[in-house]
Design a protein around this motif. Structure first.
Motif, short mmCIF file in Angstrom:
data_model
loop_
_atom_site.label_atom_id
_atom_site.label_comp_id
_atom_site.label_asym_id
_atom_site.label_seq_id
_atom_site.Cartn_x
_atom_site.Cartn_y
_atom_site.Cartn_z
N PHE A 173 0.83 -1.21 0.00
CA PHE A 173 0.00 0.00 0.00
C PHE A 173 0.86 1.26 0.00
O PHE A 173 0.58 2.22 -0.72
CB PHE A 173 -0.92 0.00 1.22
CG PHE A 173 -1.96 1.08 1.21
CD1 PHE A 173 -3.17 0.89 0.54
CD2 PHE A 173 -1.74 2.29 1.85
CE1 PHE A 173 -4.13 1.89 0.52
CE2 PHE A 173 -2.69 3.30 1.83
CZ PHE A 173 -3.89 3.09 1.16
N PHE A 174 1.91 1.26 0.82
CA PHE A 174 2.85 2.39 0.87
C PHE A 174 4.15 2.01 0.15
O PHE A 174 4.41 0.82 -0.11
CB PHE A 174 3.17 2.77 2.32
CG PHE A 174 2.02 3.37 3.08
CD1 PHE A 174 1.50 4.60 2.72
CD2 PHE A 174 1.47 2.71 4.18
CE1 PHE A 174 0.44 5.15 3.43
CE2 PHE A 174 0.43 3.26 4.89
CZ PHE A 174 -0.09 4.48 4.52
N SER A 175 4.96 2.99 -0.12
CA SER A 175 6.28 2.73 -0.69
C SER A 175 7.14 2.01 0.33
O SER A 175 6.91 2.09 1.54
CB SER A 175 6.95 4.04 -1.13
OG SER A 175 7.12 4.89 -0.01
N SER A 176 8.15 1.31 -0.13
CA SER A 176 8.97 0.46 0.73
C SER A 176 9.78 1.26 1.77
O SER A 176 10.20 0.71 2.78
CB SER A 176 9.92 -0.38 -0.12
OG SER A 176 10.76 0.45 -0.90
N ASP A 177 9.99 2.54 1.51
CA ASP A 177 10.79 3.34 2.44
C ASP A 177 9.93 4.04 3.50
O ASP A 177 10.43 4.81 4.31
CB ASP A 177 11.62 4.39 1.67
CG ASP A 177 10.74 5.34 0.87
OD1 ASP A 177 9.54 5.06 0.70
OD2 ASP A 177 11.28 6.37 0.40
N ARG A 178 8.65 3.78 3.49
CA ARG A 178 7.76 4.41 4.47
C ARG A 178 8.06 3.91 5.88
O ARG A 178 8.18 2.72 6.13
CB ARG A 178 6.30 4.07 4.12
CG ARG A 178 5.28 4.40 5.18
CD ARG A 178 5.06 5.89 5.34
NE ARG A 178 4.45 6.44 4.13
CZ ARG A 178 3.65 7.48 4.12
NH1 ARG A 178 3.36 8.10 5.26
NH2 ARG A 178 3.16 7.94 2.98
N GLN A 179 8.19 4.85 6.83
CA GLN A 179 8.51 4.50 8.21
C GLN A 179 7.37 4.78 9.19
O GLN A 179 7.18 4.06 10.15
CB GLN A 179 9.76 5.29 8.67
CG GLN A 179 11.01 4.96 7.87
CD GLN A 179 11.42 3.49 8.02
OE1 GLN A 179 11.39 2.94 9.12
NE2 GLN A 179 11.80 2.86 6.91
N TYR A 260 2.50 0.59 10.95
CA TYR A 260 3.20 1.86 10.91
C TYR A 260 2.82 2.69 12.13
O TYR A 260 1.62 2.81 12.44
CB TYR A 260 2.83 2.64 9.64
CG TYR A 260 3.16 1.90 8.37
CD1 TYR A 260 4.39 2.07 7.74
CD2 TYR A 260 2.24 1.02 7.80
CE1 TYR A 260 4.70 1.38 6.57
CE2 TYR A 260 2.54 0.33 6.64
CZ TYR A 260 3.77 0.50 6.03
OH TYR A 260 4.08 -0.19 4.87
N PRO A 261 3.80 3.24 12.84
CA PRO A 261 3.46 4.14 13.95
C PRO A 261 2.84 5.42 13.42
O PRO A 261 3.18 5.88 12.32
CB PRO A 261 4.82 4.41 14.62
CG PRO A 261 5.84 4.14 13.55
CD PRO A 261 5.26 3.08 12.68
N ILE A 262 1.91 5.98 14.19
CA ILE A 262 1.35 7.28 13.87
C ILE A 262 2.13 8.32 14.66
O ILE A 262 2.33 8.16 15.87
CB ILE A 262 -0.14 7.36 14.21
CG1 ILE A 262 -0.92 6.26 13.47
CG2 ILE A 262 -0.72 8.72 13.87
CD1 ILE A 262 -2.37 6.14 13.88
N GLU A 263 2.58 9.34 14.02
CA GLU A 263 3.45 10.35 14.62
C GLU A 263 2.91 10.83 15.98
O GLU A 263 1.80 11.34 16.07
CB GLU A 263 3.57 11.54 13.66
CG GLU A 263 4.45 12.67 14.17
CD GLU A 263 4.40 13.88 13.26
OE1 GLU A 263 5.42 14.58 13.16
OE2 GLU A 263 3.34 14.11 12.64
#
Length: 297
Positions: A173-179, A260-263
């Motif tokens: 769903f997201f790009s591979s570099d998404r943190q 994915y953590p939410i900021e």
């Protein structure tokens, strides 16, 4: 006075309805009417005034109501003491749980309980947290397991296990570099959620609201009635979701989902056992409640 007649009387009084009492007690409406008439004959007075929409207690019924509750509660206490004396627990455990607990934790609890008390029959109802609270308050069941904290003067709400919610997406769903996902970005992402009233959704809204993210500002593309259907929608790429980490272990292990953590947001919560105040639980319900509290102490 007959025990079943008093139980029927209290149920009708609580719900202001003969038909609703029949549904809760698994009796026909004529049976409910017959039991109330029998009680009225024994007391030589009318107990309910009937209108087109509901029934209301007469002055005599209001006097009887408090005594009836005490009598029924004393009967439960007496039965509990006898069962403890005989050390032979038997009967039926009825417990309702929210979907996340019911799908991923309740089977383990029931297995342990049945192993310890083999003569007890088991019955469960898997539904959302708000419905469970309503059933406990209306005396449709004694105990429930829910996912969201609440403050209700009629209820004991006791935490028994911690849990973590995570933002989850299909692996591509997201790009591979998404943190991580930023709060400002969260509002625009397509999101799939459980229905309103579910514990998971309630807790997610509470945590996001603390960071000024109002539920109405989210781009909710789909609402679904079970965790499994939400996971299917996420796997299909319809959007991201916020789910219990315990509910997606298989998908994470298989590499289907990523979290994915939410900021600046921690989505921590507890699971709770809920039961009514000023009411004695049956020994079976007491033993089950003790088991899950001790297991996660």
């Amino acid at each position: 006075m007959n025990h079943e007649h008093l139980k029927t009387f209290v149920t009708v009084a609580n719900h202001k309805s003969f038909s609703e009492a029949a549904r809760i007690l698994f009796l026909s409406q004529p049976t409910i009417t017959s039991q109330i008439k029998s009680l009225e004959r024994s007391l030589n007075t009318s107990l309910f005034n009937r209108t087109s929409k509901y029934v209301e207690m007469t002055p005599a019924a209001k006097i009887l109501y408090s005594y009836a509750q005490e009598i029924l509660d004393l009967q439960v206490k007496a039965q509990n003491e006898i069962d403890e004396l005989l050390e032979d627990l038997h009967g039926k455990l009825i417990v309702a749980s929210s979907l996340t607990i019911g799908e991923h934790l309740l089977p383990m609890f029931l297995y342990d309980f049945k192993k310890k008390y083999p003569k007890v029959d088991l019955s469960t109802d898997i539904t959302n947290s708000q419905h469970i609270v309503d059933m406990v308050k209306s005396d449709e069941l004694e105990i429930g397991l829910i996912e969201a904290a609440l403050d209700d003067p009629l209820l004991h709400v006791v935490p028994f296990m911690s849990d973590e919610l995570v933002l989850v997406a299909y692996r591509d769903f997201f790009s591979s570099d998404r943190q991580e996902v930023k709060l400002t970005e969260l509002r625009s992402l397509p999101i799939v959620l459980r229905e309103r009233g579910s514990g998971t959704r309630t807790v997610a809204h509470q945590h996001l609201g603390e960071h000024d993210v109002h539920p109405d500002s989210l781009n909710v593309v789909l609402e679904l009635g079970s965790t499994e259907s939400v996971k299917t929608a996420v796997e299909a790429g319809l959007g991201v979701s916020i789910l219990s980490k315990s509910a997606i272990r298989k998908e994470l292990d298989a590499g289907l989902f990523k979290t994915y953590p939410i900021e600046n947001v921690e989505l921590k919560r507890s699971f709770y056992v809920v039961y009514k105040k000023k009411k004695t639980l049956s020994l079976i319900s007491q033993k089950f409640t003790s088991l899950i509290l001790e297991k996660n102490d």
